[in-house]
Enzyme design. Sequence first.
Site, PDB file in Angstrom:
ATOM      1  N   GLY A 171      -0.137   8.865  -1.967  1.00 55.58           N
ATOM      2  CA  GLY A 171      -1.248   9.669  -2.468  1.00 55.58           C
ATOM      3  C   GLY A 171      -1.754   9.192  -3.815  1.00 55.58           C
ATOM      4  O   GLY A 171      -1.495   8.055  -4.215  1.00 55.58           O
ATOM      5  N   LEU A 230      -4.825   8.561  -4.332  1.00 56.78           N
ATOM      6  CA  LEU A 230      -5.500   7.394  -3.754  1.00 56.78           C
ATOM      7  C   LEU A 230      -6.557   6.835  -4.703  1.00 56.78           C
ATOM      8  O   LEU A 230      -7.264   7.579  -5.385  1.00 56.78           O
ATOM      9  CB  LEU A 230      -6.140   7.773  -2.415  1.00 56.78           C
ATOM     10  N   HIS A 231      -6.637   5.514  -4.733  1.00 55.57           N
ATOM     11  CA  HIS A 231      -7.621   4.814  -5.562  1.00 55.57           C
ATOM     12  C   HIS A 231      -8.278   3.728  -4.719  1.00 55.57           C
ATOM     13  O   HIS A 231      -8.020   3.635  -3.502  1.00 55.57           O
ATOM     14  CB  HIS A 231      -6.945   4.242  -6.823  1.00 55.57           C
ATOM     15  N   ALA A 232      -9.083   2.884  -5.373  1.00 56.29           N
ATOM     16  CA  ALA A 232      -9.846   1.890  -4.612  1.00 56.29           C
ATOM     17  C   ALA A 232      -8.946   0.888  -3.882  1.00 56.29           C
ATOM     18  O   ALA A 232      -9.371   0.279  -2.893  1.00 56.29           O
ATOM     19  CB  ALA A 232     -10.815   1.161  -5.543  1.00 56.29           C
ATOM     20  N   HIS A 272      -6.040   1.700  -2.296  1.00 51.67           N
ATOM     21  CA  HIS A 272      -5.740   2.375  -1.031  1.00 51.67           C
ATOM     22  C   HIS A 272      -6.985   2.400  -0.130  1.00 51.67           C
ATOM     23  O   HIS A 272      -6.896   2.210   1.077  1.00 51.67           O
ATOM     24  CB  HIS A 272      -5.307   3.823  -1.285  1.00 51.67           C
ATOM     25  N   GLY A 293      -0.208  -3.221   1.171  1.00 51.45           N
ATOM     26  CA  GLY A 293      -0.877  -3.994   0.134  1.00 51.45           C
ATOM     27  C   GLY A 293       0.017  -5.087  -0.446  1.00 51.45           C
ATOM     28  O   GLY A 293       1.234  -4.913  -0.551  1.00 51.45           O
ATOM     29  N   SER A 346      -3.468   1.009  -9.668  1.00 51.02           N
ATOM     30  CA  SER A 346      -2.186   1.664  -9.409  1.00 51.02           C
ATOM     31  C   SER A 346      -2.338   3.147  -9.690  1.00 51.02           C
ATOM     32  O   SER A 346      -3.062   3.540 -10.612  1.00 51.02           O
ATOM     33  CB  SER A 346      -1.113   1.080 -10.333  1.00 51.02           C
ATOM     34  N   ARG A 363      -0.266   4.842 -11.053  1.00 50.57           N
ATOM     35  CA  ARG A 363       0.348   5.116 -12.357  1.00 50.57           C
ATOM     36  C   ARG A 363      -0.573   4.761 -13.532  1.00 50.57           C
ATOM     37  O   ARG A 363      -0.265   5.108 -14.664  1.00 50.57           O
ATOM     38  CB  ARG A 363       1.668   4.351 -12.490  1.00 50.57           C
ATOM     39  N   VAL A 418      -6.258  -5.171  -4.992  1.00 52.23           N
ATOM     40  CA  VAL A 418      -7.557  -4.741  -5.524  1.00 52.23           C
ATOM     41  C   VAL A 418      -7.383  -4.494  -7.015  1.00 52.23           C
ATOM     42  O   VAL A 418      -6.432  -3.814  -7.437  1.00 52.23           O
ATOM     43  CB  VAL A 418      -8.049  -3.466  -4.811  1.00 52.23           C
TER      44      VAL A 418
HETATM   45  P1  AMP Z   1       1.595   3.606  -2.979  1.00 50.12           P
HETATM   46  O1  AMP Z   1       0.775   4.817  -2.721  1.00 50.12           O
HETATM   47  O2  AMP Z   1       1.521   3.117  -4.389  1.00 50.12           O
HETATM   48  O3  AMP Z   1       2.974   3.690  -2.410  1.00 50.12           O
HETATM   49  O4  AMP Z   1       0.888   2.436  -2.157  1.00 50.12           O
HETATM   50  C1  AMP Z   1       0.558   2.575  -0.800  1.00 50.12           C
HETATM   51  C2  AMP Z   1       0.055   1.243  -0.299  1.00 50.12           C
HETATM   52  O5  AMP Z   1      -1.076   0.850  -1.049  1.00 50.12           O
HETATM   53  C3  AMP Z   1       1.099   0.113  -0.468  1.00 50.12           C
HETATM   54  O6  AMP Z   1       1.045  -0.712   0.694  1.00 50.12           O
HETATM   55  C4  AMP Z   1       0.611  -0.605  -1.687  1.00 50.12           C
HETATM   56  O7  AMP Z   1       0.978  -1.966  -1.730  1.00 50.12           O
HETATM   57  C5  AMP Z   1      -0.887  -0.458  -1.537  1.00 50.12           C
HETATM   58  N1  AMP Z   1      -1.562  -0.617  -2.826  1.00 50.12           N
HETATM   59  C6  AMP Z   1      -1.347   0.086  -3.965  1.00 50.12           C
HETATM   60  N2  AMP Z   1      -2.138  -0.386  -4.955  1.00 50.12           N
HETATM   61  C7  AMP Z   1      -2.845  -1.417  -4.422  1.00 50.12           C
HETATM   62  C8  AMP Z   1      -3.815  -2.336  -4.944  1.00 50.12           C
HETATM   63  N3  AMP Z   1      -4.218  -2.284  -6.207  1.00 50.12           N
HETATM   64  N4  AMP Z   1      -4.326  -3.263  -4.110  1.00 50.12           N
HETATM   65  C9  AMP Z   1      -3.910  -3.341  -2.806  1.00 50.12           C
HETATM   66  N5  AMP Z   1      -3.009  -2.511  -2.255  1.00 50.12           N
HETATM   67  C10 AMP Z   1      -2.487  -1.568  -3.055  1.00 50.12           C
END
Ligand code: AMP
Length: 285
Positions: free
Chosen positions: A23, A25-27, A29, A150, A190, A192, A181
């Site tokens: 969750g 979520l950003h660009a 995701h 990602g 991220s 974070r 991205v």
């Molecule tokens: P997370 O919500 O951080 O666990 O990430 C979920 C999915 O989104 C994972 O497969 C991450 O590698 C991917 N992800 C997170 N940030 C990015 C980003 N900046 N660019 C590409 N994929 C991302």
Amino acid sequence: MRIVRDVDGLTPFFQGVFVPTMGALHAGHEALIRRARVLADDRSPPRSVVVSVFVNPTQFNEKKDFETYPRDLETDAMLAAAAGADCVFAPPPEVVYPPPPAPPIPVPPLPRVAAAPGLEDRHRPGHFAGVCQVCKRLFNLVRPAVAVFGEKDWQQLKVIEALVAAEFPDESLRIVSHPIVREQDGLAMSSRNVRLSPLERRRALSISRALVEAGRHAEPSQAEQAARVVLMANRLNVEYAAVRDALTLEAPRPNRPARVLIAAWAGGTRLIDNAPWPGFELASA
Ligand code: AMP
């Protein structure tokens, strides 16, 4: 677009294209979800796109990081729908980890890439056990044909590929990876990043610059040193800046693809990033 919280609600979306997330979520995701939409539509009849939003307690090393992890399901659901999701699976913890008397959810055997490299595995003990546990569980609940991950979490991507090869040997599940991205200035997106103060945000920019700097050196130890110099000059606390074999994440070998990977703290926020090595340039720099 449906928001599903229980197992039964998932049935209409079986054999879909799955994007697991925590969750906020950003660009980054969003790009994964759009990619999933394209993969899903590349078939007649189209597959469904399922996005999970679950902050998995078993993969956090620090309770505080888990508790303060950003959560906003309403906004996430809007972003996921706009990017092409058919279903947001947002289970409460007891759906993923049913309490006793249900049997505990097993941790699958960890692949070598989850334990040998000395990168995330060393600095976040237990992290990949939690990631493998939750991903196998989610795959069994969502039953996707394809899952999109990602490259931002490069070691995680390699761990998941190995997990799926071991646990789904009939090739019933295909893993697709998507490039990192970045913000216009190069910072990897991220969840974070919202925690960074303006000063930390400026300092964090040195991570992508360090990847570029490392790529200008043809010898791994010189590349690692060059990356560290950039990071330390910007007051980041470096956990690792390492050139590794892109697939095994162990020492790089001639004539095989390599990757430079960084983990560093900007104040109280831990950030990770990586790039192909050598010769990485930022598109927007
Ligand atoms: P997370 O919500 O951080 O666990 O990430 C979920 C999915 O989104 C994972 O497969 C991450 O590698 C991917 N992800 C997170 N940030 C990015 C980003 N900046 N660019 C590409 N994929 C991302």
